[in-house]
Design an enzyme around this catalytic site. Sequence first.
Site, short mmCIF file in Angstrom:
data_model
loop_
_atom_site.label_atom_id
_atom_site.label_comp_id
_atom_site.label_asym_id
_atom_site.label_seq_id
_atom_site.Cartn_x
_atom_site.Cartn_y
_atom_site.Cartn_z
N LYS A 151 0.85 -1.20 0.00
CA LYS A 151 0.00 0.00 0.00
C LYS A 151 0.88 1.24 0.00
O LYS A 151 1.46 1.62 1.02
CB LYS A 151 -0.90 0.05 1.24
N GLU A 164 9.80 2.74 10.86
CA GLU A 164 10.77 3.80 10.60
C GLU A 164 10.02 5.11 10.73
O GLU A 164 9.24 5.45 9.84
CB GLU A 164 11.33 3.61 9.18
N CYS A 207 13.02 12.08 6.45
CA CYS A 207 13.17 11.70 7.86
C CYS A 207 14.55 12.07 8.35
O CYS A 207 14.77 12.27 9.54
CB CYS A 207 13.02 10.20 8.03
N GLU A 230 9.03 17.24 14.95
CA GLU A 230 9.37 17.08 13.53
C GLU A 230 8.41 17.94 12.70
O GLU A 230 7.20 17.83 12.84
CB GLU A 230 9.24 15.61 13.11
C1 UN1 Z 1 13.63 9.09 4.45
O1 UN1 Z 1 13.61 10.31 4.46
O2 UN1 Z 1 12.72 8.44 5.01
O3 UN1 Z 1 19.42 8.99 3.87
C2 UN1 Z 1 14.62 8.30 3.72
C3 UN1 Z 1 18.67 9.62 3.11
C4 UN1 Z 1 17.99 8.86 2.01
C5 UN1 Z 1 16.76 8.18 2.52
C6 UN1 Z 1 15.84 9.05 3.31
N1 UN1 Z 1 18.89 7.91 1.44
O4 UN1 Z 1 18.49 10.80 3.24
#
Ligand code: UN1
Length: 503
Positions: free
Chosen positions: A175, A257, A291, A393
């Site tokens: 999904k 995550e 992230c 965040e």
């Molecule tokens: C994310 O933002 O969930 O390390 C992943 C990084 C990328 C992946 C980010 N290779 O910024």
Amino acid sequence: MAKKYQNFINGVWKDASTGKFSENRNPADKDDLIGLFPSSDENDVREAVAAAREAFKKWRLIPAPKRGDVLKVVGDIMLEKKDEIAFEMTREMGKVFAETKGDTQEGIDTAYYAASEGRRLFGYNAPSELKNKMNLSFRIPIGVAGIITPWNFPMAIPTWKIFPALVCGNTVVFKPAELTPKTATTLVEIIDEAMKQVLGNEYIPGVLNLVHGKGRVVGEEFLANPGIDLISFTGSTEVGRRINEVGGKMLKRVSLELGGKNAQIVMNDANIDLALDAVLWGAFGTTGQRCTATSRLILHKDIHDKFIDKLLERVKKLKLGYGNDKGVDVGPCISEAQRNTVHSYVEIGKNEDRATLLTGGEFSAEGNLSKGWFYKPTIFTNVTRNMRIAKEEIFGPVLAVIKCNNLEEAIDILNDTEYGLSSSIFTNNVNDAFTAVRDIQAGITYINGATIGAEAHMPFGGVKGTGNGHREGGWTVYDFYTEWKAVYIDYSGKLQRAQIDNY
Ligand code: UN1
């Protein structure tokens, strides 16, 4: 009339059982309707899960190297279509073309890594405590993996999850984020094409199923459905908690995550220009929607003012625009709602938190930009660690600058967050660098590098509130998608009793 897209269930492209669709629009131009995607419900998930369970019976018996061969072809096709995939990804997600090419490349790297893992998937053996007996252990697939992915890496993140799941012998119900269904559709088309090419007559429908729709409906059925054995999720902390709670009750294996509030430290001996390049890339690359984005900048007091002057000069030069146009540095926020969230944090920073708004802090709506969800790169100075803009965040182009007196305090500020994904320190002092490696609480630490840009073959994930202890990427993700089986082979010809006959 915009093109209507479909779900992919049991090897067949089909409409959702609801017959309903939702719109996918370009975040840089709301008049650009990309397509209509199915609004599925629990019935579509149930059908997909049933197909995946049936397919598992056969897919688990395909030798792992052959499953790896499928991923090799997937990587080849992605490589061939890289520019086309990136162009369409920029159109639906907004980040600039160089970055969507990077996102696709991360998927290609993950495909080739997974392909080679089909010939490894190593187990261990250990000596037996008894004579004429052999102890082996090896990895076995688990069953049906439910994969739920976010919109910020529409290609890379699904590949991190789907490729290892498949090469380990699991089947998948996928999904994707509602905001990036097109890239997900392309990925599924490519995997299916590779399956057909490599397996020929042995092709198994239902190994990979795609169900578009809302998390509240489709995602909830992933949780409730006992036919899904494991769930891998990247997204918000709030949804992650819910998945962990229900998944826990159902004894599902769950990999989460979640958020980050990543910081870059710049010490007084650092290469300032390098640190500047890094923070611009880390904070405003992907419009801050990673992230791993740099959302806090911790500056040593000796270089603080000089660094801020240079940063302000540089940030004003960043060009906002449609990511498929040449010369654009920063794309839009993904949606109107996301831009509003960003702006509400700016209001909090200005009013509630009383930080100093150095630059930005408003929509960017000049000319064509008025058609998209653009927000000016924003920097707050005079931020202290307890302010909301330093703790929560934001997921947008907002950077909070905090002043520090020394290394110990810098690390203490960096660690003062509920999250622990990425981190960075700029210093030329080898002692400080190693101290930082030891003391920073994060799953990823960069020395003289930005907080973004983790490589596909390394463990990816965070400590504390960022996740639940699993890692994606590299060899570590293979632990999530397999169970261990211990096998004892006794060739002594008699009943040997462990723990009794030898001691
Ligand atoms: C994310 O933002 O969930 O390390 C992943 C990084 C990328 C992946 C980010 N290779 O910024």
